[in-house]
Design a protein around this motif. Structure first.
Motif, PDB file in Angstrom:
ATOM      1  N   LYS A  44     -73.193  28.111 -14.975  1.00 39.03           N
ATOM      2  CA  LYS A  44     -73.643  29.352 -15.594  1.00 39.03           C
ATOM      3  C   LYS A  44     -74.084  29.102 -17.025  1.00 39.03           C
ATOM      4  N   GLU A  45     -75.225  29.663 -17.387  1.00 38.72           N
ATOM      5  CA  GLU A  45     -75.703  29.547 -18.766  1.00 38.72           C
ATOM      6  C   GLU A  45     -75.214  30.750 -19.560  1.00 38.72           C
ATOM      7  N   PHE A  46     -74.767  30.463 -20.766  1.00 37.93           N
ATOM      8  CA  PHE A  46     -74.318  31.529 -21.648  1.00 37.93           C
ATOM      9  C   PHE A  46     -75.421  31.829 -22.628  1.00 37.93           C
ATOM     10  N   ALA A  47     -75.691  33.087 -22.814  1.00 39.16           N
ATOM     11  CA  ALA A  47     -76.750  33.495 -23.732  1.00 39.16           C
ATOM     12  C   ALA A  47     -76.204  34.496 -24.725  1.00 39.16           C
ATOM     13  N   ASP A  48     -76.663  34.410 -25.926  1.00 44.38           N
ATOM     14  CA  ASP A  48     -76.351  35.388 -26.954  1.00 44.38           C
ATOM     15  C   ASP A  48     -77.300  36.564 -26.731  1.00 44.38           C
ATOM     16  N   ASN A  49     -76.750  37.713 -26.387  1.00 43.58           N
ATOM     17  CA  ASN A  49     -77.585  38.876 -26.071  1.00 43.58           C
ATOM     18  C   ASN A  49     -78.522  39.254 -27.200  1.00 43.58           C
ATOM     19  N   ASN A  50     -78.155  38.907 -28.418  1.00 47.97           N
ATOM     20  CA  ASN A  50     -78.982  39.256 -29.569  1.00 47.97           C
ATOM     21  C   ASN A  50     -80.011  38.179 -29.899  1.00 47.97           C
ATOM     22  N   SER A  51     -80.084  37.122 -29.089  1.00 43.03           N
ATOM     23  CA  SER A  51     -80.934  35.998 -29.457  1.00 43.03           C
ATOM     24  C   SER A  51     -82.271  35.967 -28.720  1.00 43.03           C
ATOM     25  N   GLU A  52     -82.494  36.878 -27.781  1.00 40.85           N
ATOM     26  CA  GLU A  52     -83.773  36.883 -27.064  1.00 40.85           C
ATOM     27  C   GLU A  52     -84.924  37.101 -28.031  1.00 40.85           C
ATOM     28  N   GLY A  53     -85.883  36.218 -27.948  1.00 41.45           N
ATOM     29  CA  GLY A  53     -87.061  36.358 -28.795  1.00 41.45           C
ATOM     30  C   GLY A  53     -86.851  35.949 -30.240  1.00 41.45           C
ATOM     31  N   VAL A  54     -85.673  35.425 -30.564  1.00 38.63           N
ATOM     32  CA  VAL A  54     -85.385  35.015 -31.937  1.00 38.63           C
ATOM     33  C   VAL A  54     -85.871  33.579 -32.134  1.00 38.63           C
ATOM     34  N   ASP A  55     -86.476  33.335 -33.274  1.00 39.16           N
ATOM     35  CA  ASP A  55     -86.924  31.992 -33.639  1.00 39.16           C
ATOM     36  C   ASP A  55     -85.745  31.023 -33.586  1.00 39.16           C
ATOM     37  N   PRO A  56     -85.909  29.846 -32.980  1.00 46.12           N
ATOM     38  CA  PRO A  56     -84.794  28.881 -32.882  1.00 46.12           C
ATOM     39  C   PRO A  56     -84.188  28.519 -34.231  1.00 46.12           C
ATOM     40  N   ASP A  57     -85.008  28.407 -35.271  1.00 43.25           N
ATOM     41  CA  ASP A  57     -84.472  28.095 -36.605  1.00 43.25           C
ATOM     42  C   ASP A  57     -83.621  29.242 -37.136  1.00 43.25           C
ATOM     43  N   ALA A  58     -84.020  30.468 -36.838  1.00 45.33           N
ATOM     44  CA  ALA A  58     -83.243  31.637 -37.263  1.00 45.33           C
ATOM     45  C   ALA A  58     -81.927  31.705 -36.492  1.00 45.33           C
ATOM     46  N   LEU A  59     -81.976  31.372 -35.220  1.00 44.39           N
ATOM     47  CA  LEU A  59     -80.753  31.351 -34.411  1.00 44.39           C
ATOM     48  C   LEU A  59     -79.810  30.263 -34.920  1.00 44.39           C
ATOM     49  N   ARG A  60     -80.357  29.111 -35.259  1.00 43.96           N
ATOM     50  CA  ARG A  60     -79.557  28.015 -35.817  1.00 43.96           C
ATOM     51  C   ARG A  60     -78.857  28.477 -37.099  1.00 43.96           C
ATOM     52  N   PRO A 106     -77.001  37.040 -40.442  1.00 39.54           N
ATOM     53  CA  PRO A 106     -78.368  37.323 -40.018  1.00 39.54           C
ATOM     54  C   PRO A 106     -78.947  36.184 -39.183  1.00 39.54           C
ATOM     55  N   HIS A 107     -79.922  36.513 -38.378  1.00 39.28           N
ATOM     56  CA  HIS A 107     -80.712  35.485 -37.697  1.00 39.28           C
ATOM     57  C   HIS A 107     -81.784  35.103 -38.707  1.00 39.28           C
ATOM     58  N   GLN A 108     -81.477  34.091 -39.503  1.00 38.87           N
ATOM     59  CA  GLN A 108     -82.332  33.715 -40.619  1.00 38.87           C
ATOM     60  C   GLN A 108     -82.423  32.204 -40.720  1.00 38.87           C
ATOM     61  N   LYS A 109     -83.629  31.713 -40.921  1.00 34.53           N
ATOM     62  CA  LYS A 109     -83.807  30.288 -41.149  1.00 34.53           C
ATOM     63  C   LYS A 109     -83.180  29.944 -42.495  1.00 34.53           C
ATOM     64  N   LEU A 110     -82.323  28.916 -42.491  1.00 35.01           N
ATOM     65  CA  LEU A 110     -81.656  28.488 -43.718  1.00 35.01           C
ATOM     66  C   LEU A 110     -82.348  27.256 -44.282  1.00 35.01           C
ATOM     67  N   GLU A 111     -82.232  27.100 -45.576  1.00 32.26           N
ATOM     68  CA  GLU A 111     -82.763  25.907 -46.234  1.00 32.26           C
ATOM     69  C   GLU A 111     -82.055  24.674 -45.690  1.00 32.26           C
ATOM     70  N   ARG A 112     -82.754  23.566 -45.695  1.00 32.26           N
ATOM     71  CA  ARG A 112     -82.192  22.303 -45.202  1.00 32.26           C
ATOM     72  C   ARG A 112     -80.887  21.965 -45.919  1.00 32.26           C
ATOM     73  N   GLU A 113     -80.847  22.139 -47.241  1.00 31.71           N
ATOM     74  CA  GLU A 113     -79.624  21.810 -47.986  1.00 31.71           C
ATOM     75  C   GLU A 113     -78.460  22.704 -47.567  1.00 31.71           C
ATOM     76  N   THR A 114     -78.722  23.969 -47.318  1.00 36.42           N
ATOM     77  CA  THR A 114     -77.662  24.884 -46.884  1.00 36.42           C
ATOM     78  C   THR A 114     -77.105  24.434 -45.537  1.00 36.42           C
TER      79      THR A 114
END
Length: 134
Positions: free
Chosen positions: A2-18, A59-67
């Motif tokens: 079974k795959e687990f999915a974050d219900n709030n992550s559909e359509g979210v940019d992978p970097d923002a999800l990261r 937030p689903h937000q892309k973080l800076e590399r250093e962060t």
């Protein structure tokens, strides 16, 4: 399987999800370590109160590399401590325990890391990783 999915992550940019996942892990660790807002902000590189407050909303937000690098070091330190000590209580106590070991020189690991530099986070992670090999 079974795959687990974050219900709030559909359509979210992978970097923002990261960024979301990294912040969630970071703040969970800060809670276990009983970090003050000031300590958390310093571990993230001295971010402003406004930025810290925004980050705490996960937030689903892309973080800076250093962060992301800083959070990676914190996660590695947390993992090393949980490997070194038999209970979460002891592992979480160790991060605040002053030590004369280098590089801390009388400070706790958290005090040392809270001075803000990425290099100090790297050194603390290296220290705890080395302890695992003894």
């Amino acid at each position: 399987m079974k795959e687990f999915a974050d219900n709030n992550s559909e359509g979210v940019d992978p970097d923002a999800l990261r960024g979301h996942v990294a912040l969630k892990g970071f703040f969970n660790i800060c809670t276990e370590w009983r970090c003050s807002s000031e300590e958390a902000a310093l571990l993230l590189g001295g971010v402003s109160v406004e930025t810290l407050s925004r980050y705490q909303t996960l937030p689903h937000q892309k973080l800076e590399r250093e962060t992301l690098k800083r959070i990676s070091y914190v996660l590695g330190i947390y993992k090393a401590l949980r490997t070194l000590y038999p209970t979460a209580e002891r592992a979480n106590h160790r991060i605040r325990l002053p030590t004369d070991d280098s590089p801390f020189n009388g400070q706790s690991a958290l005090e040392y890391m809270s001075e803000g530099s990425l290099e100090r986070l790297r050194q603390a992670r290296q220290y705890f990783e080395a302890l695992k090999t003894l």
